[in-house]
Design a protein around this motif. Structure first.
Motif, PDB file in Angstrom:
ATOM      1  N   GLN A   1     -10.722  12.375   9.945  1.00  0.00           N
ATOM      2  CA  GLN A   1      -9.668  11.619   9.272  1.00  0.00           C
ATOM      3  C   GLN A   1      -9.859  11.600   7.763  1.00  0.00           C
ATOM      4  OE1 GLN A   1     -11.027  10.609  12.239  1.00  0.00           O
ATOM      5  NE2 GLN A   1      -9.142  11.092  13.328  1.00  0.00           N
ATOM      6  N   VAL A   2      -8.754  11.643   7.049  1.00  0.00           N
ATOM      7  CA  VAL A   2      -8.852  11.634   5.588  1.00  0.00           C
ATOM      8  C   VAL A   2      -8.005  10.527   4.951  1.00  0.00           C
ATOM      9  CG1 VAL A   2      -9.581  13.995   5.161  1.00  0.00           C
ATOM     10  CG2 VAL A   2      -7.175  13.521   5.574  1.00  0.00           C
ATOM     11  N   SER A   3      -6.897  10.166   5.587  1.00  0.00           N
ATOM     12  CA  SER A   3      -6.033   9.165   4.967  1.00  0.00           C
ATOM     13  C   SER A   3      -6.295   7.783   5.567  1.00  0.00           C
ATOM     14  CB  SER A   3      -4.562   9.524   5.187  1.00  0.00           C
ATOM     15  OG  SER A   3      -4.214   9.314   6.544  1.00  0.00           O
ATOM     16  N   TRP A   4      -5.844   6.766   4.859  1.00  0.00           N
ATOM     17  CA  TRP A   4      -6.028   5.391   5.333  1.00  0.00           C
ATOM     18  C   TRP A   4      -5.300   5.183   6.668  1.00  0.00           C
ATOM     19  CZ3 TRP A   4      -3.530   0.879   6.644  1.00  0.00           C
ATOM     20  CH2 TRP A   4      -4.295  -0.304   6.612  1.00  0.00           C
ATOM     21  N   SER A   5      -4.067   5.658   6.740  1.00  0.00           N
ATOM     22  CA  SER A   5      -3.309   5.456   7.978  1.00  0.00           C
ATOM     23  C   SER A   5      -3.897   6.273   9.126  1.00  0.00           C
ATOM     24  CB  SER A   5      -1.832   5.784   7.764  1.00  0.00           C
ATOM     25  OG  SER A   5      -1.674   7.130   7.397  1.00  0.00           O
ATOM     26  N   GLY A   6      -4.423   7.445   8.794  1.00  0.00           N
ATOM     27  CA  GLY A   6      -5.081   8.251   9.812  1.00  0.00           C
ATOM     28  C   GLY A   6      -6.304   7.542  10.369  1.00  0.00           C
TER      29      GLY A   6
ATOM     30  N   PRO B   1       0.387  -2.204   9.793  1.00  0.00           N
ATOM     31  CA  PRO B   1       0.332  -2.082   8.338  1.00  0.00           C
ATOM     32  C   PRO B   1       1.509  -1.253   7.815  1.00  0.00           C
ATOM     33  CG  PRO B   1      -1.774  -1.461   9.329  1.00  0.00           C
ATOM     34  CD  PRO B   1      -0.789  -1.626  10.441  1.00  0.00           C
ATOM     35  N   VAL B   2       2.068  -1.660   6.710  1.00  0.00           N
ATOM     36  CA  VAL B   2       3.163  -0.914   6.085  1.00  0.00           C
ATOM     37  C   VAL B   2       2.746   0.531   5.796  1.00  0.00           C
ATOM     38  CG1 VAL B   2       4.535  -0.727   3.967  1.00  0.00           C
ATOM     39  CG2 VAL B   2       4.302  -2.941   5.115  1.00  0.00           C
ATOM     40  N   ALA B   3       1.480   0.686   5.455  1.00  0.00           N
ATOM     41  CA  ALA B   3       0.985   2.006   5.055  1.00  0.00           C
ATOM     42  C   ALA B   3       1.158   3.058   6.143  1.00  0.00           C
ATOM     43  CB  ALA B   3      -0.490   1.910   4.665  1.00  0.00           C
TER      44      ALA B   3
ATOM     45  N   PRO C   1       8.800 -10.447   5.841  1.00  0.00           N
ATOM     46  CA  PRO C   1       9.071 -11.379   4.738  1.00  0.00           C
ATOM     47  C   PRO C   1       7.840 -12.234   4.440  1.00  0.00           C
ATOM     48  CG  PRO C   1      10.729 -11.565   6.481  1.00  0.00           C
ATOM     49  CD  PRO C   1       9.653 -10.697   7.008  1.00  0.00           C
ATOM     50  N   ALA C   2       6.965 -12.380   5.443  1.00  0.00           N
ATOM     51  CA  ALA C   2       5.810 -13.255   5.273  1.00  0.00           C
ATOM     52  C   ALA C   2       4.651 -12.561   4.548  1.00  0.00           C
ATOM     53  CB  ALA C   2       5.344 -13.755   6.636  1.00  0.00           C
ATOM     54  N   ASP C   3       4.569 -11.245   4.676  1.00  0.00           N
ATOM     55  CA  ASP C   3       3.409 -10.538   4.107  1.00  0.00           C
ATOM     56  C   ASP C   3       3.811  -9.089   3.841  1.00  0.00           C
ATOM     57  OD1 ASP C   3       1.020  -9.127   3.623  1.00  0.00           O
ATOM     58  OD2 ASP C   3      -0.118 -10.600   4.788  1.00  0.00           O
ATOM     59  N   ASP C   4       3.806  -8.682   2.599  1.00  0.00           N
ATOM     60  CA  ASP C   4       4.338  -7.344   2.312  1.00  0.00           C
ATOM     61  C   ASP C   4       3.356  -6.216   2.615  1.00  0.00           C
ATOM     62  OD1 ASP C   4       2.614  -7.477   0.219  1.00  0.00           O
ATOM     63  OD2 ASP C   4       4.146  -7.371  -1.358  1.00  0.00           O
ATOM     64  N   ARG C   5       2.197  -6.555   3.201  1.00  0.00           N
ATOM     65  CA  ARG C   5       1.294  -5.505   3.683  1.00  0.00           C
ATOM     66  C   ARG C   5       1.620  -5.138   5.140  1.00  0.00           C
ATOM     67  NH1 ARG C   5      -4.054  -8.890   2.327  1.00  0.00           N
ATOM     68  NH2 ARG C   5      -2.580 -10.468   3.101  1.00  0.00           N
ATOM     69  N   ILE C   6       2.428  -5.989   5.777  1.00  0.00           N
ATOM     70  CA  ILE C   6       2.709  -5.842   7.207  1.00  0.00           C
ATOM     71  C   ILE C   6       4.170  -5.431   7.419  1.00  0.00           C
ATOM     72  CG2 ILE C   6       2.984  -7.189   9.353  1.00  0.00           C
ATOM     73  CD1 ILE C   6       0.098  -6.550   8.683  1.00  0.00           C
ATOM     74  N   ALA C   7       4.367  -4.511   8.376  1.00  0.00           N
ATOM     75  CA  ALA C   7       5.722  -4.096   8.728  1.00  0.00           C
ATOM     76  C   ALA C   7       6.118  -4.734  10.052  1.00  0.00           C
ATOM     77  CB  ALA C   7       5.786  -2.577   8.857  1.00  0.00           C
ATOM     78  N   GLU C   8       7.399  -5.006  10.184  1.00  0.00           N
ATOM     79  CA  GLU C   8       7.910  -5.545  11.447  1.00  0.00           C
ATOM     80  C   GLU C   8       8.026  -4.405  12.452  1.00  0.00           C
ATOM     81  OE1 GLU C   8      11.400  -7.964  11.085  1.00  0.00           O
ATOM     82  OE2 GLU C   8      10.213  -9.645  10.315  1.00  0.00           O
ATOM     83  N   ARG C   9       6.883  -4.047  12.993  1.00  0.00           N
ATOM     84  CA  ARG C   9       6.828  -2.895  13.893  1.00  0.00           C
ATOM     85  C   ARG C   9       5.984  -3.251  15.114  1.00  0.00           C
ATOM     86  NH1 ARG C   9       3.358   2.613  12.598  1.00  0.00           N
ATOM     87  NH2 ARG C   9       3.678   3.593  14.627  1.00  0.00           N
ATOM     88  N   PHE C  10       6.359  -2.688  16.256  1.00  0.00           N
ATOM     89  CA  PHE C  10       5.505  -2.848  17.441  1.00  0.00           C
ATOM     90  C   PHE C  10       5.462  -1.551  18.223  1.00  0.00           C
ATOM     91  CE2 PHE C  10       9.685  -3.743  19.329  1.00  0.00           C
ATOM     92  CZ  PHE C  10       9.608  -3.109  20.555  1.00  0.00           C
ATOM     93  N   GLU C  11       4.395  -1.438  19.018  1.00  0.00           N
ATOM     94  CA  GLU C  11       4.313  -0.347  19.983  1.00  0.00           C
ATOM     95  C   GLU C  11       4.016  -0.957  21.345  1.00  0.00           C
ATOM     96  OE1 GLU C  11       3.015   3.524  17.348  1.00  0.00           O
ATOM     97  OE2 GLU C  11       1.466   2.617  18.576  1.00  0.00           O
TER      98      GLU C  11
ATOM     99  N   ARG D   1       8.869   4.805  -0.162  1.00  0.00           N
ATOM    100  CA  ARG D   1       7.975   5.094   0.978  1.00  0.00           C
ATOM    101  C   ARG D   1       7.921   6.594   1.269  1.00  0.00           C
ATOM    102  NH1 ARG D   1       7.741   0.919   4.959  1.00  0.00           N
ATOM    103  NH2 ARG D   1       8.547  -0.968   4.016  1.00  0.00           N
ATOM    104  N   PHE D   2       9.091   7.237   1.228  1.00  0.00           N
ATOM    105  CA  PHE D   2       9.124   8.694   1.441  1.00  0.00           C
ATOM    106  C   PHE D   2       8.306   9.405   0.368  1.00  0.00           C
ATOM    107  CE2 PHE D   2      13.390   8.883   3.935  1.00  0.00           C
ATOM    108  CZ  PHE D   2      12.710   8.977   5.132  1.00  0.00           C
ATOM    109  N   GLU D   3       8.476   8.947  -0.873  1.00  0.00           N
ATOM    110  CA  GLU D   3       7.734   9.594  -1.964  1.00  0.00           C
ATOM    111  C   GLU D   3       6.233   9.428  -1.766  1.00  0.00           C
ATOM    112  OE1 GLU D   3       9.723   7.874  -5.323  1.00  0.00           O
ATOM    113  OE2 GLU D   3      11.286   9.441  -5.336  1.00  0.00           O
ATOM    114  N   GLU D   4       5.864   8.256  -1.275  1.00  0.00           N
ATOM    115  CA  GLU D   4       4.457   7.997  -0.957  1.00  0.00           C
ATOM    116  C   GLU D   4       3.971   8.982   0.119  1.00  0.00           C
ATOM    117  OE1 GLU D   4       2.206   5.868  -2.048  1.00  0.00           O
ATOM    118  OE2 GLU D   4       0.727   5.746  -0.432  1.00  0.00           O
ATOM    119  N   GLN D   5       4.827   9.197   1.152  1.00  0.00           N
ATOM    120  CA  GLN D   5       4.470  10.132   2.215  1.00  0.00           C
ATOM    121  C   GLN D   5       4.311  11.547   1.681  1.00  0.00           C
ATOM    122  OE1 GLN D   5       4.126   9.539   5.854  1.00  0.00           O
ATOM    123  NE2 GLN D   5       3.690   7.564   4.912  1.00  0.00           N
TER     124      GLN D   5
END
Length: 516
Positions: free
Chosen positions: A372-377, A401-403, A412-422, A446-450
């Motif tokens: 692994q090399v990236s944070w999300s990885g 994580p948003v990342a 809305p409560a924490d901009d490090r977290i995304a409203e996502r589930f699996e 976000r796309f530019e970050e990707q």
RNA sequence: GGGCCGGUAGCUCAGUUGGCAGAGCAUCGGACUUUUAAUCCGAGUGUCGUGAGUUCGAAUCUCACCCGGCUCACCA
């Protein structure tokens, strides 16, 4: 009708004993081709155009039993049709097992009933299709049987079927020649039918909720909407390279922009990655997008959908999967991802916002981070290693994580977290969903970050910037809850199969010598 | 991609220490009018995954490759 003398002359087509010495696969075929010629000599078309049966095997059985219950003699003449699966010749009488769409039925041929037509039996083999007309009775042993008055060959087969008792077990042949698997193994046909039932159940469920089903392009200029390596192809007339889609997400969201507030697609996506028990290069997803919903609404929909499917396929919300007894009844537990990771590994990803720090912490937790090399990885690896194996009963991991969630809206409560589930079952991811990011400025960032991350970490897949999609959401996409479900994996769980190849009729295999 | 296991008749499988390639089903010939994994008598199955090598002799031992399964890595 057959003439006795022709039947007799057909014997000359048969190889004599000495010629049988070379019998092999080709010899099998040769003998059957000769039988085909023999039928033609008798004035019989071995490949007629149609046959109108009156009853399937099950219908015949039912109608006979109904008459029995009323103590009526069954005198109706019926017609059945099927493939010959077995035959027991008794000299001047023969029993033949016919297999059709919903079961098997035994038919009895007697020479005093069929007269010279009885000779035609010489030219029939296991594997041939026939139609038979007659009336039903029970044999001494109680078997409901069709006493055949007349019969027709519907298709002469040239190759032998797998053995009747052991059937076909060779896994490679089962996958490469699935039709033989379907003929020989009841489980194979059950899985195929159950998968079909699953898909139609999902379709009905979604339609009932007011979702519109659509089809979006498989050939796309940018394989966006997920993190995966795409297949590449080329359109000659347009003279442009295209990709096979890796997800349907971005097109479906364009449709939400267009005012289709509830939309879904069930379709094939393609990922040019590894093949194993849970991965096939082409697989089927359900993706749905519902305006004015968020990820919590989507979670309840998934629970409902999957438990409905479990009931439809198995008659119960509780489903046996290998050694496990899975309970799909809602609600499924919502497990906060960050808390769960802390619980199982002691690592709090909030405390490790940098790659090096997270890597060090994971290494300390005895996780192999060499690939692994990236944070999300890294975080993905942490979840796969430590969290997923613990998730046996159906549940949702929430708040990623948003990342690692470039298409999901920030909490809305924490901009490090995304409203996502699996959603997970038996350690297997079955769905991925979020409150869709509809802020076009944020989405572009976000796309530019990707894109930047892809430049930096060439080995890891990142999402791709899709300008056309950005233009679409710049026109305004309402708040939307989106969902992606892996149909193949859901089919595995609901049909008790541990391999994705069992639920895909023609799974991808390496080429073998029989291919051109 | 790595590791482990496997590939023998159409199918399911045996094959001993390296010494003529085997069985059941299916097929072919014969008997048999209520069988059902029908039974009985008789017959033939073959690129032993492919190619090299060792050996007087290889399905068997060695090497390479192909295909499959499991598993690890990667991904969903």
């Amino acid at each position: 009708m057959a003439q006795l003398e022709l039947a007799a002359s057909s014997k000359t087509f048969r190889p004599e004993g000495s010629k049988l010495s070379q019998q092999n696969e080709q010899e099998f075929i040769k003998v059957r081709v000769e039988k085909t010629a023999s039928l033609r000599q008798k004035g019989i078309d071995p490949y007629p155009t149609s046959y109108k049966r009156t009853h399937t095997s099950r219908q015949a059985e039912e109608v006979f039993e109904v008459a029995e219950k009323k103590n009526e003699e069954f005198t109706e003449t019926i017609k059945v049709a099927g493939r010959i699966m077995g035959r027991r010749g008794m000299g001047k009488a023969s029993f033949i097992d016919l297999s059709d769409t919903d079961g098997r039925i035994q038919v009895m041929m007697r020479s005093n009933v069929l007269d010279e037509d009885y000779e035609i039996l010489d030219d029939l083999d296991i594997g041939d299709w026939i139609g038979a007309e007659g009336t039903l009775f029970r044999t001494r042993t109680g078997q409901i049987t069709l006493q055949v008055a007349t019969f027709s060959i519907l298709c002469k087969s040239l190759r032998p079927l797998p053995e009747k008792w052991h059937g076909l077990t060779d896994v490679e042949t089962r996958f490469r020649q699935r039709y033989l698997d379907l003929i020989s193994n009841e489980d194979a046909i059950k899985t195929a039918k159950d998968r079909s039932l699953l898909v139609s159940t999902i379709r009905q469920f979604m339609t009932k909720k007011g979702f519109i089903e659509v089809e979006t392009p498989m050939l796309v200029p940018i394989a966006a909407g997920g993190m995966a390596h795409p297949f590449t192809t080329h359109h000659n007339a347009l003279n442009r390279d295209l990709y096979l889609r890796i997800a349907t997400e971005l097109h479906l969201k364009r449709l939400v922009v267009g005012g289709i507030e509830k939309v879904f697609e069930i379709g094939r996506v393609f990922r040019n990655e590894g093949v194993d028990l849970q991965h096939n290069p082409e697989f089927t997803t359900l993706e749905s997008y519902e305006a004015f919903s968020d990820y919590n609404d989507v979670m309840s929909m998934v629970e409902q959908l999957v438990s409905t499917a479990a009931i439809t396929l198995n008659g119960s919300e509780t489903v046996r999967y290998g050694e496990e007894e899975l309970d799909f009844s809602p609600p499924w537990p919502r497990i906060d991802l960050r808390e769960k990771i802390i619980q199982v590994s002691g690592i709090d990803f909030f405390e490790h916002p940098e790659v090096d720090s997270l890597k060090t912490a994971m290494r300390a937790a005895d996780i192999d981070v060499s690939q692994q090399v990236s944070w999300s990885g890294l975080l993905d690896k942490l979840i796969s290693d430590k969290v997923e194996p613990t998730l046996v009963q159906p549940c949702f991991l929430v708040n990623y994580p948003v990342a690692m969630s470039p298409l999901a809206k920030k909490s809305p409560a924490d901009d490090r977290i995304a409203e996502r589930f699996e959603g997970f079952v038996c350690g297997m991811e079955i769905c991925n969903a979020f409150t869709e990011l509809n802020d076009p400025i944020d989405q572009r960032a976000r796309f530019e970050e990707q894109e930047m991350l892809r430049q930096e970490f060439q080995n890891e897949e990142m999402d791709r910037l899709d300008e056309d999609f950005l233009v679409a959401i710049e026109h305004g996409m309402p708040p939307t809850g989106g969902l992606g479900i892996g149909i193949d994996r859901l089919a595995m769980l609901l049909t008790d199969n541990s391999s994705i190849r069992e639920v895909i009729l023609f799974p991808q295999l390496r080429s073998d010598r029989t291919e051109g």
